[in-house]
Write an enzyme that holds these catalytic residues in place. Sequence first.
Site, PDB file in Angstrom:
ATOM      1  N   SER A 157       6.900   5.046  -7.276  1.00 43.33           N
ATOM      2  CA  SER A 157       5.470   5.150  -6.969  1.00 43.33           C
ATOM      3  C   SER A 157       5.127   6.366  -6.113  1.00 43.33           C
ATOM      4  O   SER A 157       3.956   6.679  -5.935  1.00 43.33           O
ATOM      5  CB  SER A 157       4.980   3.881  -6.248  1.00 43.33           C
ATOM      6  OG  SER A 157       5.407   3.874  -4.904  1.00 43.33           O
ATOM      7  N   LYS A 195       4.462   4.083   1.472  1.00 44.31           N
ATOM      8  CA  LYS A 195       3.212   4.509   0.858  1.00 44.31           C
ATOM      9  C   LYS A 195       2.476   5.474   1.793  1.00 44.31           C
ATOM     10  O   LYS A 195       2.790   5.590   2.981  1.00 44.31           O
ATOM     11  CB  LYS A 195       2.301   3.297   0.589  1.00 44.31           C
ATOM     12  CG  LYS A 195       2.806   2.354  -0.484  1.00 44.31           C
ATOM     13  CD  LYS A 195       2.739   2.966  -1.863  1.00 44.31           C
ATOM     14  CE  LYS A 195       3.151   1.972  -2.946  1.00 44.31           C
ATOM     15  NZ  LYS A 195       4.572   1.630  -2.881  1.00 44.31           N
TER      16      LYS A 195
END
Length: 237
Positions: A157, A195
Amino acid sequence: MLTRKQQELLLFIHERMKESGVPPSFDEMKDALDLASKSGIHRLITALEERGFIRRLPNRARALEVIKLPEAYSGVSQPRRGFSPSVIEGSLGKPPAAPKPAATPPVENTSMTVPVMGRIAAGVPISAIQNNTHEISVPVEMIGSGEHYALEIKGDSMIEAGILDGDTVIIRNASTASPGDIVVALIDDEEATLKRFRRKGASIALEAANPAYETRIFGPDRVKIQGKLVGLIRRYH
């Protein structure tokens, strides 16, 4: 000769890589240049590549390398070829470094050990950070002040930030973050993920660097910052 927008983008990429060691995402470039869409960024990057100012790195989605800066900025230190200074390349298959001359005194404290605390998800969050599994040696210049630990990346991701499945990230312990920082976030004291940190009003947004993943938004009481990305180690097999 570069246009104003081409020069702005080139310097933005250069400064971001000096700060974080990874290229900015296309969304960050779009916001920094106040463009309406990422298609404009694609055109600017293509123009910079054709003029020899940047290079797209193979096998790394949208990862970039700044090769040179405009002559007007010749006083700015030029980036090193290959990975940015905060990324360690594996030595597998490379010839050993030549020994230093005997007259050269040994350099002390050039590296230090950092505990590897298991795996972390760059994708769908997995179980919280594990206990210390082993230790790795990291250059002192990558570490800086504060306490640090390492985590092995699982997932894709964060590929547009130059972070790939199987990489090892170096994290500085921290409980707070600024918008745009890449952080280790602990969700509901159960799930850990890597993230980019954002704020959406009173909520916290954990943003992926891969369009295949949605940004996840949580109440501030559900997310604890466990550290910030400071470096990356990649090995080749």
